[in-house]
Motif scaffolding. Structure first.
Motif, mmCIF file in Angstrom:
data_model
loop_
_atom_site.group_PDB
_atom_site.id
_atom_site.type_symbol
_atom_site.label_atom_id
_atom_site.label_comp_id
_atom_site.label_asym_id
_atom_site.label_seq_id
_atom_site.Cartn_x
_atom_site.Cartn_y
_atom_site.Cartn_z
ATOM 1 N N CYS A 142 0.744 -1.253 0.007
ATOM 2 C CA CYS A 142 0.014 -0.054 0.087
ATOM 3 C C CYS A 142 0.789 1.259 0.068
ATOM 4 N N ASP A 143 0.894 2.035 -1.006
ATOM 5 C CA ASP A 143 1.594 3.056 -1.116
ATOM 6 C C ASP A 143 1.226 4.013 -0.091
ATOM 7 N N TYR A 144 -0.078 4.631 0.414
ATOM 8 C CA TYR A 144 -0.133 5.243 1.416
ATOM 9 C C TYR A 144 0.267 4.887 2.751
ATOM 10 N N CYS A 145 0.256 3.487 2.872
ATOM 11 C CA CYS A 145 0.654 3.093 4.284
ATOM 12 C C CYS A 145 2.304 3.350 4.196
ATOM 13 N N PRO A 223 -4.137 2.685 4.736
ATOM 14 C CA PRO A 223 -4.120 2.413 6.349
ATOM 15 C C PRO A 223 -5.418 2.769 6.858
ATOM 16 N N THR A 224 -5.882 2.137 7.750
ATOM 17 C CA THR A 224 -6.823 2.337 8.761
ATOM 18 C C THR A 224 -6.161 2.629 10.095
ATOM 19 N N LEU A 225 -6.512 3.892 10.826
ATOM 20 C CA LEU A 225 -5.980 4.205 12.131
ATOM 21 C C LEU A 225 -6.834 3.984 13.071
ATOM 22 N N ILE A 226 -6.585 3.356 14.311
ATOM 23 C CA ILE A 226 -7.313 3.290 15.614
ATOM 24 C C ILE A 226 -6.621 4.135 16.634
ATOM 25 N N ALA A 228 -6.234 5.806 20.605
ATOM 26 C CA ALA A 228 -6.621 5.097 22.017
ATOM 27 C C ALA A 228 -7.939 5.659 22.468
ATOM 28 N N ASP A 229 -8.671 6.502 21.982
ATOM 29 C CA ASP A 229 -9.983 6.881 22.179
ATOM 30 C C ASP A 229 -10.961 6.215 21.697
ATOM 31 N N GLY A 230 -10.302 5.191 20.596
ATOM 32 C CA GLY A 230 -11.419 4.302 20.100
ATOM 33 C C GLY A 230 -11.707 5.135 18.520
ATOM 34 N N SER A 231 -11.418 6.220 18.375
ATOM 35 C CA SER A 231 -11.671 6.569 17.100
ATOM 36 C C SER A 231 -11.132 6.048 15.609
ATOM 37 N N LYS A 232 -11.714 5.510 14.757
ATOM 38 C CA LYS A 232 -11.239 4.917 13.679
ATOM 39 C C LYS A 232 -11.194 6.055 12.505
ATOM 40 N N VAL A 233 -9.909 6.218 12.011
ATOM 41 C CA VAL A 233 -9.603 6.853 10.858
ATOM 42 C C VAL A 233 -9.111 6.306 9.701
ATOM 43 N N PRO A 234 -9.928 6.170 8.441
ATOM 44 C CA PRO A 234 -9.352 5.530 7.499
ATOM 45 C C PRO A 234 -8.337 6.521 6.651
ATOM 46 N N GLY A 235 -7.406 6.158 5.896
ATOM 47 C CA GLY A 235 -6.225 6.839 5.044
ATOM 48 C C GLY A 235 -5.062 7.420 6.026
ATOM 49 N N TYR A 236 -4.458 8.122 5.117
ATOM 50 C CA TYR A 236 -3.278 8.510 5.393
ATOM 51 C C TYR A 236 -3.576 9.796 5.958
ATOM 52 N N MET A 237 -2.662 9.993 6.939
ATOM 53 C CA MET A 237 -2.544 11.424 7.811
ATOM 54 C C MET A 237 -1.001 11.931 7.860
ATOM 55 N N PRO A 238 -1.123 13.265 7.639
ATOM 56 C CA PRO A 238 0.227 13.787 7.869
ATOM 57 C C PRO A 238 0.571 14.173 9.146
ATOM 58 N N LEU A 239 1.819 14.409 9.375
ATOM 59 C CA LEU A 239 2.605 14.457 10.829
ATOM 60 C C LEU A 239 1.879 15.348 11.608
ATOM 61 N N ALA A 240 1.512 16.644 11.110
ATOM 62 C CA ALA A 240 0.771 17.424 12.138
ATOM 63 C C ALA A 240 -0.491 17.036 12.539
ATOM 64 N N GLU A 241 -1.329 16.183 11.698
ATOM 65 C CA GLU A 241 -2.631 15.878 12.013
ATOM 66 C C GLU A 241 -2.474 14.479 12.997
ATOM 67 N N LEU A 242 -1.414 13.684 12.673
ATOM 68 C CA LEU A 242 -1.226 12.606 13.356
ATOM 69 C C LEU A 242 -0.855 12.947 14.993
ATOM 70 N N GLU A 243 -0.024 14.001 14.959
ATOM 71 C CA GLU A 243 0.349 14.561 16.320
ATOM 72 C C GLU A 243 -0.854 15.053 17.209
ATOM 73 N N LYS A 244 -1.806 15.678 16.601
ATOM 74 C CA LYS A 244 -2.781 16.264 17.072
ATOM 75 C C LYS A 244 -3.888 15.095 17.546
ATOM 76 N N SER A 245 -4.092 14.129 16.712
ATOM 77 C CA SER A 245 -5.252 13.180 17.063
ATOM 78 C C SER A 245 -4.316 12.255 18.267
ATOM 79 N N LEU A 246 -3.034 12.050 18.236
ATOM 80 C CA LEU A 246 -2.543 11.146 19.279
ATOM 81 C C LEU A 246 -2.651 11.750 20.539
ATOM 82 N N ASN A 247 -2.315 13.243 20.644
ATOM 83 C CA ASN A 247 -2.381 14.051 21.812
ATOM 84 C C ASN A 247 -4.013 14.340 22.391
#
Length: 250
Positions: A142-145, A223-226, A228-247
């Protein structure tokens, strides 16, 4: 035909928000506007009778914009009018906050109990202190993975649970070789970050169980991301959005 309707949503969402909020309060609805009403049962009946191709309808709720109704299926949010004559598929945005209202709603509706995930089936990678947590379904072809991995290498203080989910042609062989290697985590990163192919290996893998898990959670792509709060997000996320969701999901 759907695009003009979605554009109309975007133009009108901001303008009507304040008036509709006041009206909802007067009617005794919750602040989010998602309280069930008697007319939702009638709309659900009409949809099931006239449009069985929609499939399983889990909920019909009054949406807090433009008099529309939210249709919740097993894995997506749709919209219809009060007479159930039109079906709208796509995201609704608030121009005031520039937020995707449909995505925010979907995160709540389709949340997964993170701690109930079968972590023993996953490849575990710990970065830094590992306090933040994320699981994701991924495919070696998967290229986006691969693009996501290039972002994740810059993320620290994270525990990752990788569910190798072979849905592309030839991925099952790569997954087997990675799972059966002496160090699956290193083999995965070597492949995705350095294009080093895993050595051929054979063993019993958890792939069949992971595919069943993906079906259970309606994982339709990688990719499909899950988080810690249980939210499921399909697709690639750039670094800034990843950090925001993780925090925000800790």
């Amino acid at each position: 035909m759907l695009r003009p309707l979605l554009l109309l949503f975007m133009l009108c969402c901001c303008a009507g928000a304040s008036a509709e909020s006041t009206a909802r309060t007067a009617k005794g609805l919750d602040p989010g506007g998602w309280a069930l009403r008697s007319d939702t049962a009638e709309i659900k009946t009409m949809l099931l009778k006239n449009y069985p191709q929609i499939g399983l309808i889990k909920q019909v709720n009054k949406a807090p914009f433009l008099g529309l109704y939210e249709i919740v299926t097993e894995d997506q949010v749709l919209y219809t009018d009060e007479k159930a004559q039109y079906l709208i598929s796509g995201s609704v945005y608030s121009l005031k906050t520039m937020s995707n209202l449909t995505e925010e709603r979907s995160r709540k509706l389709f949340a997964i109990d993170f701690n109930s995930l079968p972590f023993d089936l996953a490849i575990k990678i710990v970065k830094g202190n590992g306090k933040r947590k994320m699981a994701y379904f991924t495919d070696p072809n998967c290229d986006y993975c691969q693009k996501l991995e290039s972002e994740l290498k810059n993320v620290t203080n994270l525990t990752l649970y990788l569910y190798l989910y072979p849905i592309f042609p030839g991925s099952d062989i790569k997954v087997r070789n990675i799972e059966c290697s002496k160090n699956p985590a290193k083999s995965w990163e070597d492949l995705m970050l350095r294009n080093v192919q895993p050595v051929t290996a054979t063993c019993k893998t958890p792939t069949e169980k992971i595919m069943a898990l993906g079906d259970k959670f309606h994982i339709n792509g990688t990719p499909t991301l899950i988080f810690a709060d249980g939210s499921k997000v399909p697709g690639y996320m750039p670094l800034a959005e990843l950090e925001k969701s993780l925090n925000s999901s800790r």
